[in-house]
Enzyme design. Structure first.
Site, PDB file in Angstrom:
ATOM      1  N   LYS A 253      11.361 -22.595 -15.383  1.00  0.00           N
ATOM      2  CA  LYS A 253      12.397 -22.760 -14.277  1.00  0.00           C
ATOM      3  C   LYS A 253      12.776 -21.317 -13.868  1.00  0.00           C
ATOM      4  O   LYS A 253      13.319 -20.516 -14.566  1.00  0.00           O
ATOM      5  CB  LYS A 253      13.571 -23.232 -14.830  1.00  0.00           C
ATOM      6  CG  LYS A 253      14.584 -23.940 -13.754  1.00  0.00           C
ATOM      7  CD  LYS A 253      14.994 -23.179 -12.682  1.00  0.00           C
ATOM      8  CE  LYS A 253      16.053 -22.271 -12.959  1.00  0.00           C
ATOM      9  NZ  LYS A 253      16.306 -21.148 -11.916  1.00  0.00           N
TER      10      LYS A 253
ATOM     11  N   PHE B 247      15.473 -12.709 -11.955  1.00  0.00           N
ATOM     12  CA  PHE B 247      15.033 -12.421 -10.708  1.00  0.00           C
ATOM     13  C   PHE B 247      13.895 -11.389 -10.962  1.00  0.00           C
ATOM     14  O   PHE B 247      13.319 -10.686 -10.182  1.00  0.00           O
ATOM     15  CB  PHE B 247      15.823 -12.482  -9.654  1.00  0.00           C
ATOM     16  CG  PHE B 247      16.733 -11.165  -9.730  1.00  0.00           C
ATOM     17  CD1 PHE B 247      16.078  -9.880  -8.997  1.00  0.00           C
ATOM     18  CD2 PHE B 247      18.070 -11.052 -10.247  1.00  0.00           C
ATOM     19  CE1 PHE B 247      16.806  -8.547  -9.345  1.00  0.00           C
ATOM     20  CE2 PHE B 247      18.576  -9.679 -10.194  1.00  0.00           C
ATOM     21  CZ  PHE B 247      18.178  -8.513  -9.587  1.00  0.00           C
TER      22      PHE B 247
ATOM     23  N   CYS C 163      16.044  -4.485 -17.143  1.00  0.00           N
ATOM     24  CA  CYS C 163      16.955  -4.505 -18.270  1.00  0.00           C
ATOM     25  C   CYS C 163      16.586  -3.490 -19.444  1.00  0.00           C
ATOM     26  O   CYS C 163      17.482  -3.295 -20.275  1.00  0.00           O
ATOM     27  CB  CYS C 163      16.720  -5.799 -18.985  1.00  0.00           C
ATOM     28  SG  CYS C 163      15.039  -6.224 -19.546  1.00  0.00           S
TER      29      CYS C 163
END
Ligand code: NAD
Length: 508
Positions: free
Chosen positions: A184, A160, A292
């Site tokens: 996806k 996300f 991240c």
């Protein structure tokens, strides 16, 4: 121009899949809710694909593959160039889609779109990058050459936190190498990737080359088990990355799966602490810490460094400019969902319960006029120890943990011994210490006086240890290697006929 999505009830639109160059209504009957995190209200529903819907999309991508793979690399590069142009033209629209659904502030969303476009720009160089090798005269009349062939249908599964950048990292490189793609994206913020797939077709990309299937575990599992999928690129949390890597490779696929992170910044006594504080504010609290490569742990060498740094940071953390993501001039927006906010708050409580010291507690923050938004203030936590659970695990929120180490070696060991190994940085004026750190620390990406060392598009991105599974990094030449297989041809053209040889050649 993009068509607006169908409105199913006041203020709530219904999204779609994008398959074979068309918007496709989901027919599984299952939907995921998308929220506007600044307001704390549901803004859209996204269809969650069933196994048969994913299989139908794979069939489309498989059918498109031979034609696209046979297209000249120059043509593929030209389509990519037009795609890049359209991405630039639509950068503000894309950034707004990111900002609306993710919650990162608009300037930051725009920057993330640009970091993605840079990879698509690099992909335009495919005619040069995909050149093989050639050795002439390896024996009498004999030449050997190698070429890079695309694999087939590639699955990209994305998290996300970067709904423009990470999908572009994967799709641009896979597509320009001659593959077709099923992306996806995260079910929390899929509007930007859907729009980018439309722009690819507008740029002249053939239908069926860039498909977006929305979904959850059912869609991912279908991709991991279907033999027509030849490789899987995944970015997300470590538990899912491990699962994806194990399942994809057990099913004979190539897989690169990037996981979570806990990034340490080592602060040496000779560092300029104003510079360090400037770097830490953006690196720890930018994008509400949902990066991240965010710095989540500041490791101060010596108590004096820690005390002075906290003195500088505390008022700045308390004064962070926080508000709705589409307002300008802000430093931080809300977190992505109510559940994620709850999870981050749980870690702050855990840190306190474990005995660390809350210098700034962001849990009480209220955004005036947006009381239902998923906001948190910045938190600053001191006296963190390596055996604390709140240190061992990824928090993924606007929380900076400060540790105190007695020496450079002890500080470096923290980054090396931590289960995650995505990014790390060192702030110092000592070149030899910086060099030793870069050489020895067991982490995949290292910054020297650079807090977030995300490599540019012509290098490549990847962590170590529990932050990445698989052999190849994302983007750059690593991606071209991941998305292609080598074929080597040995040919002989000579005037004289062939002799019979029963033995392998020996030295004469
Ligand atoms: P996530 O693991 O929850 O989801 C990632 C993807 O996996 C999504 O598309 C999701 O639909 C799918 N997924 C979720 N649960 C699944 C299941 N049980 N089975 C199969 N598929 C499933 O991650 P997230 O919350 O979207 O993203 C945040 C995480 O991503 C953080 O841990 C962050 O560190 C990590 N991340 C890592 C990098 C990196 O390069 N190392 C980059 C960005 C984000």
């Amino acid at each position: 121009m993009s068509q607006p999505a169908e409105v199913v009830s006041p203020g709530i639109s219904q999204l779609f899949h994008y398959i074979n160059g068309e918007r496709v209504t989901g027919n599984s009957g299952r939907f995921g809710d998308i929220f506007n995190p600044s307001q704390g209200v549901k803004s859209a529903e996204v269809p969650l694909a069933s196994k048969s819907e994913v299989e139908a999309a794979i069939a489309v991508a498989e059918q498109a593959f031979p034609g696209w793979a046979a297209t000249s690399v120059l043509h593929r590069s030209r389509v990519m160039t037009k795609f890049v142009r359209l991405l630039y033209e639509h950068q503000h629209e894309l950034a707004e889609l990111v900002s609306r659904e993710h919650g990162k502030v608009i300037e930051d969303a725009l920057g993330s779109v640009l970091r993605g476009i840079e990879v698509a720009e690099f992909a335009c160089g495919a005619p040069h990058q995909l050149k093989g090798e050639f050795s002439d005269n390896v024996a009498r009349g004999m030449d050997t050459y190698s070429m890079r062939k695309p694999l087939g249908v590639i699955a990209g599964i994305t998290p996300f936190n970067f709904p423009a950048m990470i999908p572009l990292w994967m799709t641009a490189m896979a597509i320009v190498s001659g593959n077709t793609v099923i992306l996806k994206p995260s079910e929390k913020d899929p509007s930007c990737p859907l729009r980018m797939a439309e722009l690819f077709v507008e740029a002249g990309g053939p239908a069926g080359v860039f498909n977006v299937v929305n979904g959850d575990k059912e869609a991912v599992d279908t991709l991991l088990h279907d033999e027509r999928i030849k490789a899987v690129s995944f970015v997300g949390s470590t538990a899912i990355a491990q699962y994806v890597y194990a399942t994809a490779t057990a099913n004979g696929k190539r897989c690169q799966a990037m996981g979570g992170a806990k990034n340490h910044m080592l602060i040496l006594p000779d560092a300029d602490l104003e510079d360090v504080a400037n770097a830490l504010m953006g690196a720890a609290y930018g994008s509400a810490g949902e990066r991240c490569m965010a710095i989540s742990v500041g490791v101060c060498i010596g108590d004096e460094v820690a005390d002075r740094l906290i003195e500088i940071l505390k008022p700045r953390v308390e004064a962070l400019r926080i508000g709705p993501s589409l307002d300008t001039g802000l430093e931080m927006g809300p977190l992505v969902t109510k559940e994620h906010r709850q999870k981050v708050m749980g870690y702050i409580q855990m840190a306190e319960d474990e005995g660390s010291k809350l210098v700034v507690d962001g849990r009480d923050f209220v955004c005036e006029g947006h009381e239902d938004g998923y906001f948190l203030g910045g938190s600053l936590i001191d006296q963190v120890k390596s055996d604390m659970q709140s240190y061992q695990e990824e928090i993924f929120g606007p929380v900076l943990q400060i540790m105190r180490s007695a020496s450079f070696d002890e500080g470096m060991a923290l980054a090396t011994d931590h289960p995650y190994g995505n990014g790390t940085s060192i702030f110092t004026k000592n070149g030899a210490a910086a060099r030793t750190f870069a050489d020895r620390v067991e982490v995949g990406m290292v910054g020297i006086n650079v807090p977030i060392p995300v490599p540019l598009a012509f290098h490549s991105f990847g962590g170590w240890k529990s932050s990445a599974f698989g052999d190849h990094n994302l983007y750059g030449m690593e991606a071209l290697r991941f998305y292609t297989k080598v074929k080597t041809v040995t040919s002989r053209w000579q005037e004289k006929g062939l002799d019979t040889e029963f033995s392998m050649p020996v030295l004469k």
